[in-house]
Design a protein around this motif. Structure first.
Motif, mmCIF file in Angstrom:
data_model
loop_
_atom_site.group_PDB
_atom_site.id
_atom_site.type_symbol
_atom_site.label_atom_id
_atom_site.label_comp_id
_atom_site.label_asym_id
_atom_site.label_seq_id
_atom_site.Cartn_x
_atom_site.Cartn_y
_atom_site.Cartn_z
ATOM 1 N N THR A 203 0.902 -1.255 0.018
ATOM 2 C CA THR A 203 0.081 -0.134 -0.097
ATOM 3 C C THR A 203 0.853 1.218 -0.150
ATOM 4 O O THR A 203 0.744 2.366 -0.670
ATOM 5 N N LEU A 204 1.861 1.328 0.859
ATOM 6 C CA LEU A 204 2.687 2.413 0.839
ATOM 7 C C LEU A 204 3.626 2.636 -0.501
ATOM 8 O O LEU A 204 3.777 3.681 -0.565
ATOM 9 N N PHE A 205 3.876 1.451 -1.029
ATOM 10 C CA PHE A 205 4.713 1.470 -2.338
ATOM 11 C C PHE A 205 3.812 2.338 -3.375
ATOM 12 O O PHE A 205 4.109 3.264 -4.101
ATOM 13 N N LEU A 247 8.548 -8.881 -2.558
ATOM 14 C CA LEU A 247 7.295 -9.376 -3.180
ATOM 15 C C LEU A 247 6.369 -8.313 -3.388
ATOM 16 O O LEU A 247 5.528 -7.988 -4.001
ATOM 17 N N ALA A 248 5.988 -7.570 -2.047
ATOM 18 C CA ALA A 248 5.144 -6.462 -2.049
ATOM 19 C C ALA A 248 5.513 -5.290 -3.037
ATOM 20 O O ALA A 248 4.735 -4.644 -3.782
ATOM 21 N N GLY A 252 3.586 -3.902 -6.352
ATOM 22 C CA GLY A 252 3.372 -2.630 -6.491
ATOM 23 C C GLY A 252 3.915 -2.087 -7.937
ATOM 24 O O GLY A 252 3.020 -1.333 -8.453
ATOM 25 N N LEU A 253 5.067 -2.565 -8.369
ATOM 26 C CA LEU A 253 5.354 -2.267 -9.904
ATOM 27 C C LEU A 253 4.180 -2.725 -10.859
ATOM 28 O O LEU A 253 4.028 -2.168 -11.836
#
Length: 259
Positions: A203-205, A247-248, A252-253
């Motif tokens: 979420t931050l990313f 992974l997160a 995000g990408l």
């Protein structure tokens, strides 16, 4: 595109959210109960997600996909027999690719048409609430849910298989590492923490708050500070944290490029 997204979304939920440890254990032993329950859940969940479309088409599609799904799972289980710690990580990746390819290749064989009942519901909803269903970014929402589920819940399974592979020849280190970990929390709690960690980092990313990810890692490290003096635990913790964050960020990408 929407039926494809809904079918994939139902698959991710079936494999990583609705599949209990008991079902997994029975499947790994090729017991009929576990295989049948997993097939049934796969079949029913896919029908429920595609319920806006003609039922006869949906049932045929769900039946075909669920049968292939369980056959692939049986082949995966047979392939890892004898050396599960070495093969399960790669089997997991190949298994998921085959499941996704199955859905992608089969769905063009069916014509998915919205039912009159669903169209009437959306029309009435638009009339009384002012919400135009047709203008909602449905595809974007579905892709976002798929990525989140894969990263958050699929990531938990991937992490477990990864550690099994890395420490496959070092059972003593694993025992000492888990003994250190259980001084703080049990394995289930650690899994929940990992789920929250990947959810927050992802979420931050995607909201362009990358510097804040450092605070998440710092907070997690502070809770385990005493155990970091153990070299084996420190390595175990570092691998887990870095892979979880990667992974997160990878998820995000995907979302950023899709949007």
């Amino acid at each position: 595109m929407i039926p494809l997204g809904l079918a994939i979304l139902s698959h991710v939920l079936t494999d990583f959210v609705f599949q209990t440890d008991n079902i997994v254990e029975n499947k790994n032993e090729l017991r009929l109960k576990g295989l049948f329950l997993h097939w049934l859940v796969t079949f029913i969940v896919m029908i429920l997600f595609l319920i806006p479309y003609e039922l006869s088409v949906v049932v045929q599609f769900a039946l075909l996909v669920s049968i292939i799904h369980i056959l692939v799972d049986i082949l995966k289980t047979i392939s890892v027999k004898g050396n599960p710690q070495k093969r399960e990580l790669f089997a997991l990746i190949v298994d998921q690719l085959i499941h996704l390819a199955t859905i992608v290749l089969i769905i063009p064989l069916f014509s998915f048409n919205l039912t009159d009942g669903f169209l009437n519901i959306t029309t009435n909803l638009s009339r009384y609430t002012g919400i135009n269903i047709g203008q909602l970014q449905t595809e974007k929402l579905i892709i976002t849910l798929i990525v989140y589920l894969y990263v958050v819940f699929g990531g938990a399974v991937f992490m477990r298989k990864l550690f099994d592979y890395i420490y496959r020849n070092d059972t003593e280190t694993v025992k000492r590492t888990f003994n250190a970990a259980t001084n703080i929390e049990n394995v289930k709690t650690g899994k929940v923490i990992g789920i929250f960690e990947r959810t927050i980092v992802l979420t931050l990313f995607i909201t362009n708050n990358v510097p804040s990810i450092a605070f998440v890692i710092a907070a997690k490290s502070l809770a385990r500070f005493k155990n970091l003096s153990d070299k084996d635990f420190a390595e175990y913790y570092l691998i887990g944290t870095l892979v979880s964050v990667l992974l997160a960020m990878f998820g995000g990408l995907i979302l950023i490029n899709f949007w």
